[in-house]
Design a protein around this motif. Sequence first.
Motif, short mmCIF file in Angstrom:
data_model
loop_
_atom_site.label_atom_id
_atom_site.label_comp_id
_atom_site.label_asym_id
_atom_site.label_seq_id
_atom_site.Cartn_x
_atom_site.Cartn_y
_atom_site.Cartn_z
N SER A 74 2.74 5.56 -1.06
CA SER A 74 1.97 5.84 -2.27
C SER A 74 2.60 6.99 -3.05
O SER A 74 2.18 7.30 -4.17
CB SER A 74 0.52 6.17 -1.94
OG SER A 74 0.45 7.33 -1.13
N THR B 126 4.97 9.52 1.37
CA THR B 126 3.55 9.64 1.68
C THR B 126 3.00 8.24 1.87
O THR B 126 3.07 7.40 0.98
CB THR B 126 2.78 10.35 0.55
OG1 THR B 126 3.31 11.68 0.40
CG2 THR B 126 1.30 10.44 0.87
N GLU C 170 0.00 5.41 3.06
CA GLU C 170 -1.44 5.17 3.14
C GLU C 170 -1.76 4.54 4.49
O GLU C 170 -1.31 3.44 4.80
CB GLU C 170 -1.88 4.25 2.00
CG GLU C 170 -1.66 4.87 0.63
CD GLU C 170 -2.41 4.15 -0.46
OE1 GLU C 170 -2.99 3.08 -0.18
OE2 GLU C 170 -2.43 4.65 -1.60
N LEU D 264 -3.86 9.85 4.41
CA LEU D 264 -2.47 9.88 3.97
C LEU D 264 -1.61 10.57 5.01
O LEU D 264 -2.02 11.58 5.61
CB LEU D 264 -2.34 10.61 2.63
CG LEU D 264 -3.09 10.00 1.44
CD1 LEU D 264 -2.94 10.88 0.21
CD2 LEU D 264 -2.59 8.60 1.14
N THR E 199 2.44 11.98 5.51
CA THR E 199 3.74 12.23 4.87
C THR E 199 4.81 12.35 5.94
O THR E 199 4.67 13.13 6.89
CB THR E 199 3.70 13.51 4.02
OG1 THR E 199 2.71 13.37 3.00
CG2 THR E 199 5.06 13.74 3.36
#
Length: 253
Positions: A148, A160, A162, A167, A169
């Motif tokens: 995302s 990052t 989903e 979330l 990273t």
Amino acid sequence: MKILVPVKRVIDYNVKVRVKADGSGVDLANVKMSMNPFDEIAVEQAIRIKEAGQAEEIVVVSVGVKQAQETLRTALAMGADRAILIEAAADVHQDIEPLAVAKLLAAVVKEEAPGLVLAGKQAIDNDMNATGQMLAALLGWSQGTFASELTLDGDHALVTREVDGGLQTIRVKMPAIVTVDLRLNEPRYASLPNIMKAKKKPLEEKTPADYGVDVTPRLTVVKTVEPAGRKAGVKVGSVDELIAKLKDEAGVI
């Protein structure tokens, strides 16, 4: 750096999909086709990376029928530099399976040597969500899925993702495969001048035989049926009535 973006020709997401009467598949007769929405997001992200001066060339590739030229021309009109069509089927109803597509893309990657492959996380026609992961496995490259947000930092990429919990990273070493999700960006519309320019951009046509890949299907579709229709909802007058319906009628509590 060069960016490779695979794109797929699918039924337009605005079209009501209809199943054939014999249940052998989806009816594609006189149906509007377009670029897979997730792939469109991948093309847009590649263009933004190039506009930021972090890439020099964008190559789009499609595996499928000859009509996929239209899809590639759309990507070229958006801003890609050149295209490769691997004509792997003559019948529009034949879907090339993810493993065969991944093998073909792996061959293209070895030939083109991109620093980044941006792909849609899945195609909206078969929802396999497998090609990107298979490609990463075949190449032995890093991968970041369901992106995302994407930032390039030297020879690494910050992705990052989903996930169910929110979330996540991650930092992956390039070259890498990144599959994109809906919230990464909003794809641009191709302007009329760019549509005209796209007609003159190079589009190379290949076959699976050129890459030594067998695309013979390994899976057989036994039956295709439409989803069951949803029952009409009801209004309840109180919390007690709601609980009673959930307990006695729906059986969920």
